[in-house]
Each structure stands twice: as structure tokens, then as C-alpha cells.
Enzyme design. Structure first.
Site, PDB file in Angstrom:
ATOM      1  CG  HIS A 105     -25.608   9.758 -43.763  1.00 19.04           C
ATOM      2  ND1 HIS A 105     -26.610   8.959 -42.614  1.00 19.04           N
ATOM      3  CD2 HIS A 105     -25.945  11.017 -42.810  1.00 19.04           C
ATOM      4  CE1 HIS A 105     -27.785   9.527 -42.115  1.00 19.04           C
ATOM      5  NE2 HIS A 105     -26.451  11.603 -42.186  1.00 19.04           N
ATOM      6  CD  GLU A 106     -24.002  14.157 -43.444  1.00 18.63           C
ATOM      7  OE1 GLU A 106     -25.175  15.315 -43.853  1.00 18.63           O
ATOM      8  OE2 GLU A 106     -23.417  13.607 -42.648  1.00 18.63           O
TER       9      GLU A 106
ATOM     10  CG  HIS B  60     -29.163  13.900 -44.643  1.00 17.64           C
ATOM     11  ND1 HIS B  60     -30.095  13.751 -44.096  1.00 17.64           N
ATOM     12  CD2 HIS B  60     -28.374  13.806 -44.254  1.00 17.64           C
ATOM     13  CE1 HIS B  60     -30.473  13.281 -42.995  1.00 17.64           C
ATOM     14  NE2 HIS B  60     -28.936  13.171 -43.278  1.00 17.64           N
TER      15      HIS B  60
ATOM     16  CG  ASP C  74     -28.201   5.852 -41.199  1.00 15.44           C
ATOM     17  OD1 ASP C  74     -26.903   6.886 -41.361  1.00 15.44           O
ATOM     18  OD2 ASP C  74     -28.217   5.232 -40.182  1.00 15.44           O
TER      19      ASP C  74
END
Length: 683
Positions: free
Chosen positions: A519-520, A523, A584
Site C-alpha cells: 500500500h505505501e 502511494h 489498496d
């Protein structure tokens, strides 16, 4: 997972029928090999959370979390509570033990801070002594220069009258820090609370006026009721000039570097020299002030307000920023309106929890160092570092299959990924708090702590960025990607069960913390993160065709999540949550891809460890189970307006219903809710 650090959203609400799916049962392993491999206590633990009567191809969130949802109710002192929050509570309990032990020794700074907070009688006795000089100064202000000096003094205490200010990397030169001024100045959570014409919104504004009246009366204002109405009028004018949250997500909108002359041109009625003098940084010559339209509207709004209104507005924002640490008449009024009415919290937060949070905020790395020594093993850090490497490799391996991306942009994306800096557990160098004086007055300690933090941050403006600095304390149950630093940060607080456990099967770890890592990482390439290059500079480094094609994929995600209804007539805002939803979607793909590669390197990892689930299915169940959550209807409505993350159900069903490998793992037929015909894929 949140502002500079984020989390996200859900499934496929495109009007698809909620048909059942055909699930192929997992064949039991041979009794001479597989039966012995099943970990019965672990099986019981996983199945105790699941609703095995639910169809995983209809509602996977219910399948993964149903029994937990049925067995657990929302605690009265919480507005949201889930397995994520269970970990937060465990960490707070651990910190509580450390602080109570420290409180036994008056010489220890941590203990003194915590003890002063727990001394409710002492809080009442001290009253407002800590801010009385500031209140007296506000009462005398009648000139614009003095007003701007007071705005600065309130900013130093964490209040946000008119606008907010922080220090962060320059959008154009990520190696240098700059003071960033941002739209703010509201007491209610969002501009829409002021502008919504519905009867419900009007009733809430009436309640807000009543609350502000109570607080002003507690501060000794004789015209409290009239001034509360005036404050609402002033804040409504600020709200009218405030850009919506979903538009403010775009860093291009937030970039607006101006010198002092440019700032004065936007706001000719505000004497900025007095403001910067009072901040302690009169030498600052450049800031980032965004959006420009807000600052122009802010100048006009405050210019129309009479002096009694300005003074009341400053008093209100001072009290609002410190209300939870004030005597009971103000603290309880704050709880009644902001927690009880706005968020539906049924019972006050226990005092010990408030005090743990206050200490963590004021002395975070001092408390964090003790937390790490007690709760974070070196083995955890080593395994987490290995997992991040595997997640990054999965991202790299998936790049060639992304059809919308051209080869030059693909190569640059790979370069950016390889440049990401990973921080695990805790900082290499701990902050020194020795100069922070802590006494017996809790409110005074909070004031001192916030001023200490202001001095630390403001000193960085115009100076080189400290690459070793963290923006979360080690016990925090969260993680973040910082685009200007091109770094991912995973505090020790989240490297705990159910996200991570060095003793648990790797399928569970990849479904938990592995998904958070993915997820990170994603980003860095979501609709905002992709606008920063590998050095953290805000610039367009993609080809025009790739930008256009990415926009098409992002629009699919935005429309999908906007279709999800979390309550009657309350839908998610797909634009506000877009970055988190993209993260996500990418996070579960990378976690699953990394697990498959890991399993291949470990003889397939095919022998089930949880009864009735393949290890691949266990990964998806573990992912779903980290998001099991209850929330009040009030909190859900507020979050739909203000939170960049999606509802817990859709953080599970959204990514999985758009992931073919999930369909295969659970044999979900096309046309079922978790296997729609049309899907979104970005990364």
C-alpha cells in the site's frame, strides 16, 4: 496510511447482482503428512474471526470478519473500533505500564508529565493559569499588527486561527525545508458543515453556537451568546473561501511559493512582519501559501469582522485547541459536542488513555525508545526489511504487464522504486527533550510541549531536510509514504499482531503487514505520488501518453468507489479517497505477488497450516481480518466527508473484487459480487 502518510477503500458497486459464487472446497491433506502440519490453535484463532456460513464470493468482508463483528460490540468510549484499534489499545496499555512505572520517580520527565495529566484535582486547582497572560493580551488587541502577533502565538500552541502553518520540504527543492501555510481557521471539521443547507446541518450549526457560547462563558466573556453567532458568521465566510478537500489532495494545487511581497499582495490587510516576528522567525522571506484563493478570501473575511468579533474568535480558537486539557467545565463541553454529538461517542474516554496520548504527543520519542526496548525485537526488524525487499521485487516484476504504461515511463518508475528509502521500527537517532520543562500543572505542560515542538519545527524552515527524521512516533499503529523524501516508514507499533508476527506463517504476514507495505509503496505511484520524481521533486516526469492512460485507470477507480453506499444516501467520495484506493488495489497485488515468490523459494509452501484454507486463501483472509471494524453512524457520516480512506468493508471488498488471483483462489464465478465483469487496475 494518512496526509503525508495514507490508507484506503473498497469493492465494485456498479449495480451488479449479489449472486452466490461456486466455491471449490479445499481437499484435506493426506493424514500422514498434511494433518500434522495444521496448527490447531492457529486454526481456531483464524476461524474465530470468520463467518464460514457467508459466501466469500458475495461479501468477502463478511466471510473474513463476520464472527468478530457478531461477537464484538463498539465500546462506549470509542467511535470506531476494530482489530486495528485492538492493537492500538494494546500498545497504549504497554505505554501506560511504562508511564506508571516512570511516575513512581519524580525525577523522570515522562512520569512527571503523565502524573500531572492524571491529577484531575490539580487540573481544576490550576485552572487557566497557564493561558491567562495570553487571554489578557487578546482582550487588549485593537490593531492589525497586534492581532497577527497573537495569531502567531496561537499557532505556536497548536491552534489554527485563520490558517495553519507547518514546515516541510519545498515542492521544488525537496532538500530544503520551507514554511507551508495552509487554509484553516474553522472550528467544525469541514467547510461543508457550514455550507450544507439541510435542516440537519442547520441544527448542528445551532448546536455549535451553543457550544461556543458555553466555552466563551467559561473564559469570562459577558457577550458570549452574541459572540458565538459572530464567530459562526466569520467562520462561514472562511468556509466559503475554503477549497474542497478532494481538490486540495492535488500537490499541484498546494504548491504556491511566494516571497513576503507576494504574500502581502494576496492579503493586503494583514501586516505579516508582526506575524513572523512573533513566530520567532522574522528572517523567513519565502513561504508556500496555498491555495491563493483562500488567503485572499481570508483577508477579506477578517477585514469585515469588527474588533470584538476578532477577539472572541481568537479566544475561541485558543480554548478549542487546548479544551481536552482544561478544567472539567470546558473539557466536558468539548466532549459533549465534538465527541458525543458529532461522532456518536457514548462515554468519555478514560483519563489514562487521554494521558498516554498526551504524553506520546509531547514526548513521543522519549516514550517510544522505552516502548521499542520492551515491545520490539531485533528479529522483527530483520524480517520486515526482508519482506519490503520482496514487496519491491513484486512491484518490479509486475511492471511489464501494465498495458497502459509506455516503456520509457516504466523504466523511470522502476528507477524511482529503487530509490525509495525504507525506515523500519524507530529512528537511528532519538530526539533530546531535556530542555522541555515539565512541572505539576498539566495545562502548562501541554503548552510547554507544544511550544517546544514549534521551536523544533520552525527552526528547520530554510534549512536542509533531515533525512533521518520521523513524522510518527515508534508506538504508532500506522505507516506512511513521504513523497518529498521518497521514503516508506513503518513504526514498531504496527509491526505487531494481527499485522505482523515473526512466529506466524508468512502467508499471514504478507496478508497483513505485506499488504501495508505494498500500500505505501503504491502511494509513490498513485494519482498524487506519481507527480513526484525519485528525488522527491514535484515535476511531471511521465510521458504525455502515460499520463492520459493513467488518468483513465484512475477515473475507473474514482467512479467505482463513489458508487459505494456506506449508509442510506451516504456514499464514499471517490475523488477524496482516490489515492488511498489506488494504494489498496496495488497493495494487495504486490503482497500476493511477493508471497508467491517467497513460497516458490520455500518448496511451494503448499501444506496448509490453517484447517480448511489453502495458504493462499489464508493470505486473503488475513488481509480481510485486519480491517474488521465497528463504527457509529455519526462517525461514518463525518468520515465520508473528511477522511481520505474508505470504509473498512470496501478496503477489503474493493481491492479483492478487482483482483483475478483472488477469484481463482476462491473459485468465484464471473458475475458474482466479488468477480464483476468490469474491473479497475492501476498498478
Amino acid at each position: 496510511m494518512g496526509s503525508q502518510w495514507r490508507q484506503c477503500g473498497v469493492g465494485v458497486g456498479l449495480g451488479l447482482s449479489m449472486l452466490g459464487c461456486k466455491v471449490t472446497p479445499v481437499a484435506p491433506p493426506p493424514t500422514d503428512t498434511g494433518a500434522a502440519s495444521v496448527d490447531q490453535p492457529l486454526s481456531d484463532e483464524v476461524h474465530a474471526v470468520m463467518d464460514e456460513q457467508a459466501d466469500p464470493c458475495t461479501d468477502f468482508y463478511r466471510y473474513a470478519c463476520g464472527q468478530w463483528l457478531d461477537d464484538n460490540t463498539l465500546p462506549g468510549d470509542q467511535t470506531r473500533y476494530g482489530r486495528f484499534h485492538e492493537l492500538r489499545e494494546r500498545n497504549k496499555e504497554a505505554m501506560r505500564g511504562l508511564l506508571e512505572a516512570s511516575a513512581a520517580d519524580p525525577a523522570q520527565q515522562l512520569g512527571r508529565f503523565y502524573s500531572s495529566c492524571m491529577d484531575e484535582a490539580g487540573v481544576e486547582t490550576a485552572g487557566l493559569t497557564a493561558i491567562e497572560p495570553l487571554l489578557a493580551e487578546i482582550a487588549k488587541v485593537r490593531k492589525p499588527a497586534a492581532m497577527m502577533g497573537l495569531v502567531a502565538k496561537l499557532h505556536r500552541l497548536g491552534a489554527k486561527p485563520l490558517f495553519s502553518v507547518n514546515v516541510d520540504a519545498d515542492f521544488d527543492d525537496p532538500n530544503i525545508n520551507i514554511a507551508r501555510m495552509n487554509q484553516a481557521g474553522l472550528g467544525l471539521p469541514d467547510r461543508d458543515y457550514y455550507l450544507d443547507p439541510s435542516p440537519q446541518a442547520q441544527a448542528l450549526r445551532d448546536g455549535y453556537v451553543e457550544h461556543v457560547t458555553l466555552v466563551l462563558q467559561a473564559l469570562g466573556d459577558e457577550d458570549a451568546a452574541k459572540r458565538a453567532v459572530d464567530i459562526l458568521t466569520l467562520e462561514t465566510a472562511l468556509a466559503q473561501g475554503t477549497m474542497p478537500r478532494d481538490q486540495m489532495r492535488d500537490p499541484m494545487v498546494r504548491r504556491n511559493k511566494v516571497d513576503r511581497a507576494g504574500l502581502a499582495k494576496m492579503t493586503p490587510g494583514l501586516p505579516w512582519a508582526a506575524y513572523f516576528e512573533a513566530t520567532g522567525r522574522p528572517d523567513i522571506t519565502e513561504v508556500n501559501a496555498a491555495p491563493p484563493s483562500f488567503f485572499t478570501a481570508m483577508d477579506a473575511a477578517i477585514g469585515k469582522a469588527k474588533w470584538p468579533v476578532r477577539r472572541a474568535y481568537l479566544r475561541w480558537h485558543l480554548a478549542h485547541a487546548l479544551a481536552e486539557h482544561m478544567p472539567a467545565n470546558i473539557a466536558q463541553a468539548h466532549y459533549a459536542f465534538f465527541k458525543q454529538r458529532l461522532e456518536g461517542q457514548a462515554e468519555p474516554t478514560p483519563r489514562w488513555r487521554q494521558c498516554v496520548e498526551a504524553t506520546d504527543k509531547a514526548l513521543g520519542e522519549s516514550l517510544g525508545q522505552r516502548f521499542v526496548d520492551q515491545s520490539f525485537s531485533g528479529q522483527s526488524k530483520e524480517i520486515a526489511e526482508q519482506m519490503i525487499g520482496q514487496i519491491e521485487e513484486a512491484f518490479a516484476q509486475a511492471l511489464p504487464a501494465i498495458g497502459w504504461m509506455d516503456d520509457p515511463t516504466r523504466a523511470r518508475a522502476l528507477e524511482k522504486m529503487h530509490a525509495i528509502v525504507n525506515k523500519i521500527g524507530y529512528p537511528d537517532t532519538w530526539r533530546d527533550y531535556q530542555s522541555l520543562a515539565v512541572g505539576t500543572d498539566h495545562l502548562a505542560n501541554v503548552v510547554a510541549g507544544r511550544q517546544f515542538e514549534w521551536e523544533f519545527r520552525s527552526a528547520q524552515a530554510g534549512k536542509p531536510v533531515d533525512d533521518g527524521e520521523w513524522h510518527m512516533t515508534p508506538p504508532t499503529v500506522n505507516a506512511y509514504y513521504n513523497p518529498s523524501g521518497n521514503e516508506m516508514v513503518f513504526p514498531a507499533g504496527i509491526l505487531q499482531p494481527p499485522f505482523f508476527d515473526a512466529e506466524k506463517p508468512m502467508a499471514m504476514n504478507f496478508g497483513g503487514i505485506g499488504m501495508v507495505m505494498g500500500h505505501e509503496l503504491t502511494h509513490g505511484f498513485d494519482d498524487n505520488g506519481r507527480k513526484y520524481d525519485g528525488e522527491g521533486r514535484l515535476t511531471e516526469w511521465w510521458g504525455a501518453d502515460a499520463v492520459s492512460r493513467f488518468g483513465e485507470q484512475a477515473a475507473c477507480v474514482e467512479q467505482l468507489y463513489s458508487s459505494y453506499e456506506i449508509q442510506p444516501d451516504v456514499n464514499l467520495n471517490g475523488k477524496l479517497t482516490l489515492g488511498e484506493n489506488i494504494a489498496d488495489l496495488g497493495g494487495i497485488r504486490q503482497a500476493h505477488g511477493a508471497y508467491r515468490s517467497w513460497a516458490e523459494q520455500h518448496d511451494g509452501d503448499e501444506t496448509p497450516v490453517v484447517e480448511g484454507l489453502t495458504n493462499e486463501q489464508l493470505l486473503f483472509v488475513s488481509f480481510g481480518q485486519i480491517w474488521c471494524t465497528h463504527a457509529t453512524p455519526e462517525a461514518e457520516r463525518m468520515l465520508a466527508r473528511t477522511d481520505s480512506h474508505s470504509h473498512a468493508r470496501y478496503r477489503v471488498n474493493g481491492p479483492l473484487s478487482n483482483y483475478p488471483e483472488f477469484w481463482q483462489a476462491f473459485s468465484c464465478e464471473e458475475g458474482t459480487a466479488m468477480h464483476p465483469t468490469n474491473v479497475c487496475q492501476v498498478w
